[in-house]
Scaffold this motif. Structure first.
Motif: not given
Length: 287
Positions: A85-105
């Motif tokens: 139940n306990v975890r450490d985040t060692l690295a987080l790279e959002l990359n293309v997800f950082a500017d994610f703004r979906p437009r749905l069909s």
């Protein structure tokens, strides 16, 4: 299903897996695909392998909402302790997800069931605005958004039929320590029902009229809990013909995910496996 597709590098006391397919959208969509058609809305980079796209497509998942943008796919690295139940985040790279703004069909806007994964509440709302008239809206969140974006999250709750949180998140959102009181407070904030995930202790569903509890399926070894909550939600929403039975199916899917690293167990899973464990689950809880 609107969320993230990522590559995860995971360390647990039982081993390590590097660069495995992860993200809330991937885990949810694969789990839900055992029960119903599912459309995945997410973004990946140019480095996303064709083999992973083929795997998702082989599950019958609609990938028309999976954008490919210049750059790298979202990456996360974490280490679990003996108490998983306990975890450490060692690295987080959002990359293309950082500017994610979906437009749905237009086709996706007509979806009757909508799951908003653990992303910024303002982004969740902007996506929800694009749907025409969904029958069920389910929403996940986390401590980070509760602390940093409480106002937009609370504004979203009256539009949510099912809020999915763990007990720590329920306490933080409500200001109540007792889980039952916390859930009641969240219902007062506008959510129509609240599902509190409790890891190896199962889950609790609260609505204004009732409370329903289900245990977790007992396993002798847990390799990797990453994605268990997303698979739980996928199994639940995928089987949402009758909510109480759906929660049991959600628990069944979560119990399979943790048996291997990075959702690998779902790649070999069959509907027969799911139904067999569902029957074992029923036997486990009958008296």
């Amino acid at each position: 299903m609107v969320g993230s597709v990522a590559f995860d590098t995971i360390e647990t006391p039982l081993g390590r897996a590097e660069g495995v397919l992860g993200g809330s959208a991937a885990h949810f969509a694969v789990a839900a695909s055992f029960f119903a058609p599912v459309a995945l809305v997410a973004v990946v980079g140019e480095d996303f392998p064709e083999a992973e796209r083929d795997y998702l497509a082989s599950r019958g998942i609609d990938l028309s909402g999976l954008e490919v943008r210049p750059g790298r796919t979202f990456r996360w690295s974490g280490r679990y302790h003996e108490d998983m139940n306990v975890r450490d985040t060692l690295a987080l790279e959002l990359n293309v997800f950082a500017d994610f703004r979906p437009r749905l069909s237009e086709a996706l806007r007509a979806s009757p069931f909508v799951f908003l994964a653990n992303i910024d509440p303002e982004l969740q709302e902007s996506v929800l605005e694009q749907f025409h008239d969904p029958r069920i809206v389910a929403c996940d969140t986390m401590n980070h958004w509760i602390a940093s974006a409480r106002q937009p999250l609370e504004a979203l709750l009256p539009r949510v039929d099912l809020l999915v949180v763990n007990d720590e998140e329920a306490r933080l959102l409500s200001g109540e320590h007792n889980v039952a009181r916390a859930a009641r407070r969240i219902l007062e904030l506008g959510a129509r029902s609240v599902l509190v995930k409790r890891g190896e202790y199962g889950a609790l569903l609260f609505s204004p009229e009732s409370v329903f509890a289900v245990p977790a399926y007992p396993l002798e070894e847990v390799f990797d809990p990453t994605g268990a909550g997303d698979a739980f939600a996928g199994g639940l929403i995928g089987y949402l013909a009758g909510l109480r039975r759906a929660i049991v199916f959600g628990s069944v899917l979560a119990s399979f995910v943790v048996e291997d690293f990075g959702g690998q167990r779902l790649r070999t899973l069959t509907r027969d496996d799911i139904d067999r464990r569902y029957r074992q689950f029923v036997a486990l809880t009958e008296f």
